[in-house]
Write an enzyme that holds these catalytic residues in place. Structure first.
Site, PDB file in Angstrom:
ATOM      1  N   SER A   1     -30.850  94.249 112.671  1.00 35.26           N
ATOM      2  CA  SER A   1     -31.171  93.812 113.898  1.00 35.26           C
ATOM      3  C   SER A   1     -32.718  93.228 113.085  1.00 35.26           C
ATOM      4  O   SER A   1     -32.500  92.992 111.868  1.00 35.26           O
ATOM      5  CB  SER A   1     -31.834  94.802 114.710  1.00 35.26           C
ATOM      6  N   LYS A   2     -33.240  91.997 114.470  1.00 33.59           N
ATOM      7  CA  LYS A   2     -34.318  91.829 113.470  1.00 33.59           C
ATOM      8  C   LYS A   2     -35.101  92.514 113.239  1.00 33.59           C
ATOM      9  O   LYS A   2     -35.646  92.282 111.876  1.00 33.59           O
ATOM     10  CB  LYS A   2     -34.521  90.993 114.749  1.00 33.59           C
ATOM     11  N   ARG A   3     -35.301  93.513 114.028  1.00 35.03           N
ATOM     12  CA  ARG A   3     -36.520  94.266 113.526  1.00 35.03           C
ATOM     13  C   ARG A   3     -36.176  94.549 111.612  1.00 35.03           C
ATOM     14  O   ARG A   3     -37.194  94.817 111.013  1.00 35.03           O
ATOM     15  CB  ARG A   3     -36.588  95.938 114.117  1.00 35.03           C
TER      16      ARG A   3
END
Ligand code: GLU
Length: 508
Positions: A264-266
């Site tokens: 994910s972006k995180r």
């Protein structure tokens, strides 16, 4: 071109393209090129609420950067356009009507509030509400109402949706090119919305209709779309298009570096690596997400890295150009299990692809870094430096860090190194070395090496001690490029000058 092989990359412009999306585009592109087919870009922008300004340009920019140019698409045109679904709106209604008429779909008038309270009721009983064959007979839809009532509601502008009418208790068996046989039971599925009262189709209807109208032969997409497959297959049957149904291939997920869960972006924010090909500035929050391009990665390295996330050539080969990928790629060699994203490996690919570039090709990239630091050097002289610096960099922006010492004398001498390497008798030895280098002709890396080694052996000095002290004089530190290469590049005068300056300046 083989018009029988037609694949599409069908992103929704809801934000920047994640590298997972780019991998889907890449696999579609490789499959098309390998089979002489057509690679299509279709923008799926029917969900107006999720539309994000600039996202379509971003997608095109990312494909361009990687050299994955579509044969047909919003920019290219082609015989099956328009390629933006918002420009194809009119057709979807016609197909929704067709399904209503054949009894494969129905109008539903339940308001969002009614559905919500139903959901809560079910929840309170510990059950989950699903709009399906079991409950649709007791809800507000054209299956339970009389025709005049339905007509009256539509005529008076009551909001409605059109839902697909799944036949319960049916088994759908499909062959997926990656996953093999996949089996679904329609009793676990809800009657998905196909068309909304805003006159727009949902993803499912538009996607299937367009795949059919654009004569798509193979649908290659991410695994997250596998749950949609039974609906899509059922739509093909409902339209009477079974014989025209494309083959499906669902690509495995790209996993976090830990191997647990979807990347994910995180994860990128936490691990300090980009998950987007290009930098993205959110048009509303202004938040900037880093991109591979801006961080200095080469598209060649990114593509190579992405190709191996899921696809396995079946050999030990890891480095591929785009042309080699096209030659070797086979959908059958895409694995089923998720592939772990490895930021270190991405760096390695970048390093390797720089090494694969010819020195001549690297000259402009080196020139632009050096120019930015006010170094004027002609290409011929730079050609001597490129092979020395190239193995030492992962990115072009490291060129200066690795090469400044070729253009500027050290402005300081690392005190720790001085303490360790500069002995009482070192200045005398360095003077002798300088004298001997004065006589070295021609002043090439090979002859300098011979000369230095000869001075060391004939005086019975220790090799390590001399080389370390000499490095301190030329570089000011314990690390740096190969000294013989450096000395040859600097030329005799500059070498002697740096040595003399150092001998005078270094005080223990
Ligand atoms: N619009 C979908 C997406 O955003 C396309 C999925 C598909 O390829 O069917 O990924």
């Amino acid at each position: 071109m083989n018009q029988n092989i037609r694949v599409r990359f069908a992103p929704s412009p809801t934000g920047p393209l994640h590298i997972g999306g780019l991998r889907t585009a890449l696999f579609n592109y490789l499959f098309a090129r390998k089979n002489g087919g057509v690679f299509i870009l279709r923008i799926e922008d029917t969900d107006q609420t999720r539309y994000v300004e600039g996202a379509e340009d971003y997608i095109k920019g990312a494909l361009d950067w990687c050299g994955l140019t579509p044969d047909e698409g919003p920019g290219q045109g082609g015989g099956f356009g328009p390629y933006r679904q918002s420009e194809r709106k009119d057709q979807y209604q016609r197909y929704a009507m067709q399904l209503l008429e054949s009894g494969h779909a129905y109008y539903a008038f339940d308001t969002p509030e009614e559905l919500d309270s139903m959901r809560k009721e079910y929840e309170a009983r510990g059950e989950t509400f699903v709009y399906d064959a079991r409950v649709r007979e007791s809800l507000k839809n054209s299956l339970t109402m009389q025709a005049p009532e339905v007509e009256e509601k539509i005529a008076s502008g009551t909001p409605y949706v059109i839902r697909f009418r799944f036949e319960p208790n049916k088994e759908i068996v499909m062959q997926d090119m990656v996953r093999g046989e996949v089996v679904f039971s329609t009793s676990t599925l809800d009657d998905k919305i196909l068309f909304k009262s805003d006159g727009m189709p949902t993803y499912h209807l538009a996607n299937v209709v367009d795949d059919n109208l654009m004569a798509i032969s193979h649908v290659i997409r991410g695994e997250e779309w596998l749950p949609s497959l039974p609906l899509h297959v059922s739509l093909y049957s409902a339209f009477g298009w079974e014989h025209l149904m494309p083959k499906f291939a669902h690509l495995p997920l790209i996993l976090k570096p830990t191997g647990k869960g979807k990347l994910s972006k995180r994860d990128g924010e936490k691990g300090g690596f980009p998950v987007f090909p290009l930098e993205w500035k959110d048009p509303i929050s202004g938040e900037i997400s880093p991109g591979y391009r801006e961080e200095g990665y080469l598209p060649e390295g990114c593509i190579n890295m992405l190709a191996l996330l899921g696809w396995n050539p079946g050999t030990e080969q890891e480095l591929f150009s785009l042309d080699e990928l096209i030659k070797e790629f086979q959908l059958e060699k895409v694995g089923r299990s998720g592939s772990r994203f490895d930021p270190e490996k991405t760096l390695w690919f970048n390093h390797q692809h720089i090494q694969l570039m010819t020195d001549k090709k690297l000259i402009p990239a080196f020139q632009s870094v050096l120019k930015a630091h006010n170094v004027n050097i002609d290409d011929n002289r730079l050609a001597l430096l490129v092979p020395i610096i190239k193995p030492r960099i992962d990115f072009f922006h490291e060129v200066w860090e690795e090469s400044w010492i070729f253009f500027q004398a050290p402005d300081a001498y690392d005190p720790d190194v001085v303490k360790k390497r500069w002995k009482e008798d070192t200045p005398g030895k360095m003077e002798l070395l300088a004298e001997s280098l004065e006589k070295c002709e021609p002043f090439t890396a090979e002859s300098i090496e011979l000369q230095v080694k000869q001075v060391i052996t004939s005086n019975e000095w220790g090799m390590g001690a001399i080389m370390n002290a000499w490095r301190l004089l030329l570089v000011g530190a314990a690390k740096g490029p190969g000294l013989f290469d450096l000395a040859a590049f600097l030329g005799k005068d500059e070498v002697i000058k740096r040595m003399k300056t150092g001998i005078n300046e270094i005080k223990r």
